[in-house]
Write a protein that holds these residues in place. Structure first.
Motif, PDB file in Angstrom:
ATOM      1  N   GLN A   1      28.574  25.433  -1.759  1.00 27.84           N
ATOM      2  CA  GLN A   1      28.412  23.956  -0.507  1.00 27.84           C
ATOM      3  C   GLN A   1      29.248  24.042   0.262  1.00 27.84           C
ATOM      4  OE1 GLN A   1      30.433  22.210  -4.795  1.00 27.84           O
ATOM      5  NE2 GLN A   1      28.429  22.405  -5.675  1.00 27.84           N
ATOM      6  N   ASN A   2      30.632  24.155   0.644  1.00 30.25           N
ATOM      7  CA  ASN A   2      31.444  23.816   1.468  1.00 30.25           C
ATOM      8  C   ASN A   2      30.330  24.324   3.040  1.00 30.25           C
ATOM      9  OD1 ASN A   2      33.633  22.815   1.157  1.00 30.25           O
ATOM     10  ND2 ASN A   2      34.368  24.813   0.637  1.00 30.25           N
TER      11      ASN A   2
ATOM     12  N   ASP B   1      27.707  22.583   3.729  1.00 35.28           N
ATOM     13  CA  ASP B   1      27.962  21.601   4.583  1.00 35.28           C
ATOM     14  C   ASP B   1      27.772  21.927   6.047  1.00 35.28           C
ATOM     15  OD1 ASP B   1      28.289  20.076   1.786  1.00 35.28           O
ATOM     16  OD2 ASP B   1      29.994  20.085   2.088  1.00 35.28           O
TER      17      ASP B   1
END
Length: 457
Positions: free
Chosen positions: A230-231, A234
């Protein structure tokens, strides 16, 4: 039945003997004493009397009988007590066994419930993991589609100055320089999921992320991987948005500069656009629609596409505006536009163009698209090429040593139309360049400055 001991007989005989002694007198005393001693010896023991019958026992036999009777009594009492409390003991034993069984069953039920909770927790964790993984996959798909959309935005052609050709190569026929495209996804995270599921996020620089091998840390490792994915997404999304913002700002800035060219030159942009010849194109009309579920990225991309369409239309118009340099390299004027001292007569005279310093044989290029309306010798111009760009705009290129085009040819931006020379009324090799609007000469520097502003940034 009754018994009497020897001591009772002795007492009775003694009493009788006393009475007889009183009757018989003193003379019978020795005989009575001997008789009493014989009876004491004879009566030492225990006598049982029943119905006039007597049974005599010795002391040992008597106590044996008494002990036996006592033991039998105690045995009877113990037996009676055992049978009296036997039901209670069995009841307690059965109750204890039942209690142990119930406790065992409760323990089994507790363990079974714990197993069920563990299984439910594992199923819930698996379901949550699947949901998170699906979210990551959907987000990855969205980012990939965004990357495709960004890559579909065509390059913008800069209508600025002509670039110098590279050494050892031919000069380019186009004056366009490519604006860098926004960089697509440049990070990669490859996720190796458990055996039942697998997700892969790939791009141009693969970086593998493996979950921990320890089963104890498996769940925590999977969560860490999801977080890292997810990072990573992002960061990719942030770079995409930054590239999109940069592209939108660059396009809007370029469109403003392109519009300012018409304003600075005093040209009617609407009239020029209407008179711009259209290239061969066609197809069914499909209106552009923005979906109701479009997010900020899609709306911004929609605005960029609209801006790009406007830039394309302005580009098609600006290719007919001569604001580029006719020669390669740094601009160096030997004579400017306006009143000057005539180089031959030394008297004030009107100079209708710009004289560019150049060497004989240097290529001269068309500063805009147009049609050749004059090609040959023209008085003081010497060898001259005149190009009509439409909408009343035209340019002249004088003192050429050689001409490469003829009347009626259609030339494009940057096309070589001749070479620098010193023909006609000239004191040395240079290029005489004029810009005219509706036949009247105007200062070409006005157009060149507009081109410099347009190509900047």
């Amino acid at each position: 039945m009754s018994y009497r001991s020897g001591h009772c007989d002795d007492h009775q005989h003694a009493h009788n003997h006393g009475r007889q002694s009183a009757r018989q007198g003193i003379g019978q005393a020795p005989a009575a004493s001997r008789h009493a001693q014989g009876r004491d010896v004879q009566n030492s023991g225990y006598t049982l009397v029943h119905a006039g019958k007597q049974v005599r026992f010795g002391p040992v036999a008597f106590w044996i009988v008494i002990g036996t009777v006592t033991l039998l009594g105690m045995w009877s009492a113990a037996t009676a007590t055992y049978f009296a409390f036997r039901d209670d003991v069995l009841t307690r034993l059965i109750a204890h066994q039942a209690e142990m069984q119930y406790a065992y069953e409760d323990r089994i039920a507790e363990l079974r419930a714990k197993v069920d909770r563990t299984t439910s927790r594992q199923l819930l964790d698996q379901e949550q993991f699947d949901q998170k993984l699906d979210q990551v996959m959907r987000r990855q798909s969205v980012l990939e589609s965004r990357t495709t959309a960004l890559g579909a935005v065509p390059d913008l052609q800069t209508t600025g100055s002509i670039r110098a050709p590279s050494r050892g190569g031919a000069a380019s026929d186009s004056a366009a320089s490519v604006v860098p495209k926004p960089s697509p996804i440049s990070d990669t995270a490859v996720f190796v999921a458990p055996p039942d599921r697998e997700a892969r996020l790939e791009s141009r620089a693969p970086v593998a992320i493996h979950p921990p091998a320890s089963r104890l840390a498996k769940n925590q490792g999977v969560d860490n991987i999801i977080v890292r994915l997810q990072n990573s997404l992002d960061q990719i999304e942030g770079r995409q948005l930054a590239a999109l913002n940069s592209l939108e700002d660059r396009m809007e800035s370029r469109m403003r500069r392109m519009r300012s060219v018409f304003t600075d030159l005093g040209l009617d942009m609407t009239q020029l656009q209407a008179a711009t010849p259209r290239a061969a194109m066609g197809g069914p009309f499909v209106p552009v629609k923005l979906g109701a579920d479009a997010g900020p990225f899609e709306r911004q991309l929609y605005r960029i596409n609209l801006t790009r369409a406007q830039i394309d239309r302005l580009n098609r118009t600006l290719v007919l505006v001569p604001y580029r340099k006719p020669v390669i390299g740094e601009i160096e004027f030997t004579s400017g536009f306006g009143v000057r001292s005539d180089p031959f007569l030394g008297r004030p005279a009107m100079h209708t163009g710009l004289d560019f310093r150049a060497a004989t044989g240097d290529p001269v290029r068309a500063t805009a698209n147009g049609k050749v309306v004059s090609s040959g010798w023209s008085g003081g111009y010497g060898r001259l090429v005149e190009i009509d760009h439409g909408n009343g705009l035209s340019t002249r290129y004088g003192h050429l040593s050689d001409i490469n085009v003829k009347v009626g040819d259609f030339v494009r931006i940057g096309q070589v139309i001749g070479t620098v020379g010193s023909t006609g009324r000239s004191t040395g090799p240079h290029l005489h360049y004029e810009t005219r609007i509706d036949g009247d000469a105007v200062d070409p520097q006005k157009f060149l400055r507009a081109g410099v502003r347009l190509s900047a940034g």
